[in-house]
Design a protein around this motif. Structure first.
Motif, PDB file in Angstrom:
ATOM      1  N   GLY A  83      48.459  44.783   3.480  1.00  0.00           N
ATOM      2  CA  GLY A  83      49.689  44.430   3.058  1.00  0.00           C
ATOM      3  C   GLY A  83      50.314  43.456   2.960  1.00  0.00           C
ATOM      4  O   GLY A  83      50.530  42.786   1.255  1.00  0.00           O
ATOM      5  N   MET A  84      49.697  42.567   3.298  1.00  0.00           N
ATOM      6  CA  MET A  84      49.200  40.796   3.006  1.00  0.00           C
ATOM      7  C   MET A  84      48.718  40.549   1.480  1.00  0.00           C
ATOM      8  O   MET A  84      48.585  40.028   0.616  1.00  0.00           O
ATOM      9  N   VAL A  85      47.607  41.325   1.559  1.00  0.00           N
ATOM     10  CA  VAL A  85      46.399  41.195   0.415  1.00  0.00           C
ATOM     11  C   VAL A  85      47.179  42.200  -1.150  1.00  0.00           C
ATOM     12  O   VAL A  85      46.987  40.675  -2.470  1.00  0.00           O
ATOM     13  N   PHE A  86      48.371  43.115  -0.746  1.00  0.00           N
ATOM     14  CA  PHE A  86      48.915  43.391  -1.474  1.00  0.00           C
ATOM     15  C   PHE A  86      49.796  42.067  -3.059  1.00  0.00           C
ATOM     16  O   PHE A  86      50.360  41.969  -3.431  1.00  0.00           O
ATOM     17  N   LEU A  87      50.866  41.620  -0.813  1.00  0.00           N
ATOM     18  CA  LEU A  87      51.718  40.594  -1.987  1.00  0.00           C
ATOM     19  C   LEU A  87      50.822  39.345  -2.045  1.00  0.00           C
ATOM     20  O   LEU A  87      50.981  38.828  -3.070  1.00  0.00           O
ATOM     21  N   MET A  88      49.572  39.382  -2.332  1.00  0.00           N
ATOM     22  CA  MET A  88      48.824  38.339  -2.574  1.00  0.00           C
ATOM     23  C   MET A  88      48.601  38.535  -4.004  1.00  0.00           C
ATOM     24  O   MET A  88      48.342  37.378  -4.708  1.00  0.00           O
ATOM     25  N   VAL A  89      48.145  39.664  -4.360  1.00  0.00           N
ATOM     26  CA  VAL A  89      47.767  40.356  -6.044  1.00  0.00           C
ATOM     27  C   VAL A  89      49.427  40.102  -6.586  1.00  0.00           C
ATOM     28  O   VAL A  89      49.730  40.067  -7.794  1.00  0.00           O
ATOM     29  N   VAL A  90      50.751  40.355  -5.869  1.00  0.00           N
ATOM     30  CA  VAL A  90      51.476  40.107  -6.677  1.00  0.00           C
ATOM     31  C   VAL A  90      51.992  38.798  -6.548  1.00  0.00           C
ATOM     32  O   VAL A  90      51.942  38.124  -8.142  1.00  0.00           O
ATOM     33  N   VAL A  91      51.892  38.108  -5.998  1.00  0.00           N
ATOM     34  CA  VAL A  91      51.876  36.744  -6.355  1.00  0.00           C
ATOM     35  C   VAL A  91      50.617  35.791  -7.356  1.00  0.00           C
ATOM     36  O   VAL A  91      51.067  35.518  -8.154  1.00  0.00           O
ATOM     37  N   GLY A  92      49.713  36.439  -7.520  1.00  0.00           N
ATOM     38  CA  GLY A  92      48.950  36.240  -8.212  1.00  0.00           C
ATOM     39  C   GLY A  92      49.412  36.534  -9.812  1.00  0.00           C
ATOM     40  O   GLY A  92      49.032  36.113 -10.517  1.00  0.00           O
ATOM     41  N   GLY A  93      49.979  37.638  -9.639  1.00  0.00           N
ATOM     42  CA  GLY A  93      50.581  37.970 -10.925  1.00  0.00           C
ATOM     43  C   GLY A  93      51.144  37.266 -11.097  1.00  0.00           C
ATOM     44  O   GLY A  93      51.483  36.851 -12.684  1.00  0.00           O
ATOM     45  N   ILE A  94      52.356  36.339 -10.803  1.00  0.00           N
ATOM     46  CA  ILE A  94      53.212  35.778 -10.893  1.00  0.00           C
ATOM     47  C   ILE A  94      52.732  34.242 -11.065  1.00  0.00           C
ATOM     48  O   ILE A  94      53.110  33.398 -12.316  1.00  0.00           O
ATOM     49  N   THR A  95      51.496  33.927 -10.795  1.00  0.00           N
ATOM     50  CA  THR A  95      51.048  32.707 -10.896  1.00  0.00           C
ATOM     51  C   THR A  95      50.408  33.062 -12.553  1.00  0.00           C
ATOM     52  O   THR A  95      49.991  31.710 -13.106  1.00  0.00           O
ATOM     53  N   ARG A  96      49.986  33.748 -12.907  1.00  0.00           N
ATOM     54  CA  ARG A  96      49.135  33.783 -13.870  1.00  0.00           C
ATOM     55  C   ARG A  96      50.116  33.994 -14.993  1.00  0.00           C
ATOM     56  O   ARG A  96      49.550  33.525 -16.170  1.00  0.00           O
TER      57      ARG A  96
END
Length: 351
Positions: A30-43
């Motif tokens: 679940g934390m990795v999923f959150l990181m993927v989402v935040v990575g999308g925002i970062t991009r």
């Protein structure tokens, strides 16, 4: 190390805790999923190059004083992105703090994932609670997590010297490794939950049907990452046509077929749109295969790809609305999670 992690014990031994370990792994996923989402925002906010140094430990603390913020901003001013894009646009310290925030949060979540994984792993190992055959898998996941951090910095480096953005090849590797780690965490957790339920240590195996579906899904994820890295989502905002044509105008074949298939934003956007329907067909067939064994996994696959298709169309037609674009990446990760669930169920029956 191996003897500590995998000391043979009977299934009845109360110190062995497959269900607890499975729940822990799902929390990390679940934390990795959150990181993927935040990575999308970062991009999407063009924040990825705001932190120009890699300090795995001290970097967890952001700038706290005005001088520290100014120093971080001065380092960013030396990047091509600032010199050619944000500088001429008049970016000030306040705008820099905004993009710095998202990159810092993205890296902070990565650090937290490392701690949330490593510390319980040491605890379970010390308590000799890890079932036989799972010690090396957990260590491998830990190594993959560390590699993801290094790969993330390798990606950032590609945009600090000569480019105004990161390499889309390195971006795709970073994203795909994150999704693979998430899938591996889910797969291992499902095996452990099955062990806790039945008392039989029979890990699931990827079937041919599962592998075939995974390859088709991998191609779509790769195309999506390249579309993101090349900002190819902006080349057309109509659907199903592209600029009023089924096949877009503007595809550049002058540098060869291989270059077009790996660099041309029009062609990659076109491929990402239409390969999606190949993925849909593959997932429908695979979900039907899984349905007799676990109806919930089959429904999860259908719901995930159905939502993803609608989000993809909406993202295009709104000119890459940032909320929809982030949701598109998030649900893409959920498609991977749902597929992993189904593949584990399918492989369990064949193991």
């Amino acid at each position: 190390m191996e003897s500590t992690l995998e000391t043979p014990r009977t299934l009845a031994d109360p110190t062995r805790r497959p269900l607890a370990i499975a729940n822990w792994l799902l929390a990390v996923a679940g934390m990795v999923f959150l990181m993927v989402v935040v990575g999308g925002i970062t991009r999407l906010t063009e924040s990825g190059l705001s932190i120009t140094e890699w300090k795995p430990i001290t970097g967890a603390i952001p700038p706290l004083t005005h001088d520290q913020w100014q120093h971080a901003f001065d380092l960013y001013k030396a990047t091509p992105e600032y010199r050619e894009i944000n500088g001429p646009a008049g970016m000030g310290l306040a705008q820099f703090k905004f993009i710095f925030f998202w990159e810092w949060v993205h890296r902070l979540i990565g650090r937290l994932i490392g701690l949330v994984f490593a510390l319980p792993l040491l605890w379970f190992a010390w308590k000799r609670a890890i079932p036989q055959g799972y010690g090396w898998k957990l260590v491998a996941l830990l190594i993959l997590g560390g590699s993801q951090g290094a790969l993330g910095w390798f990606m950032v480096q590609s945009g600090l010297v000569e480019r105004t953005d990161v390499s889309h090849f390195r971006l795709s590797a970073h994203l795909l490794l994150a999704l693979f780690i998430m899938a591996a965490l889910i797969w291992t957790a499902l095996d452990l939950r099955q062990l806790a339920k039945t008392g039989e240590n029979r890990p699931s195996r990827l079937t041919r049907a599962g592998m075939f579906t995974a390859v088709i899904l991998f191609i779509q994820l790769l195309l999506g990452a390249w579309v993101a890295g090349l900002n190819a989502g902006y080349v057309a905002s109509d659907w199903p046509m592209m600029q009023g044509h089924l096949y877009p105008e503007g595809v550049d074949w002058s540098q060869g077929v291989l270059h077009a298939f790996t660099y041309d934003p029009y062609l990659l956007h076109f491929l990402h749109r239409w390969w999606a329907w190949v993925v849909v067909a593959a997932l429908v067939i695979f979900a039907r295969r899984v349905k007799p064994v676990d109806r919930r996994a089959s429904k999860a696959i259908h719901n995930a790809f159905g939502t993803q298709i609608l989000l993809g169309i909406a993202t295009v037609m709104t000119g890459m609305n940032i909320v929809l674009a982030v949701l598109h990446q998030a649900v893409g990760a959920l498609v991977v999670a749902a597929y992993t669930w189904g593949a584990n169920v399918d492989g369990r029956e064949k193991s």
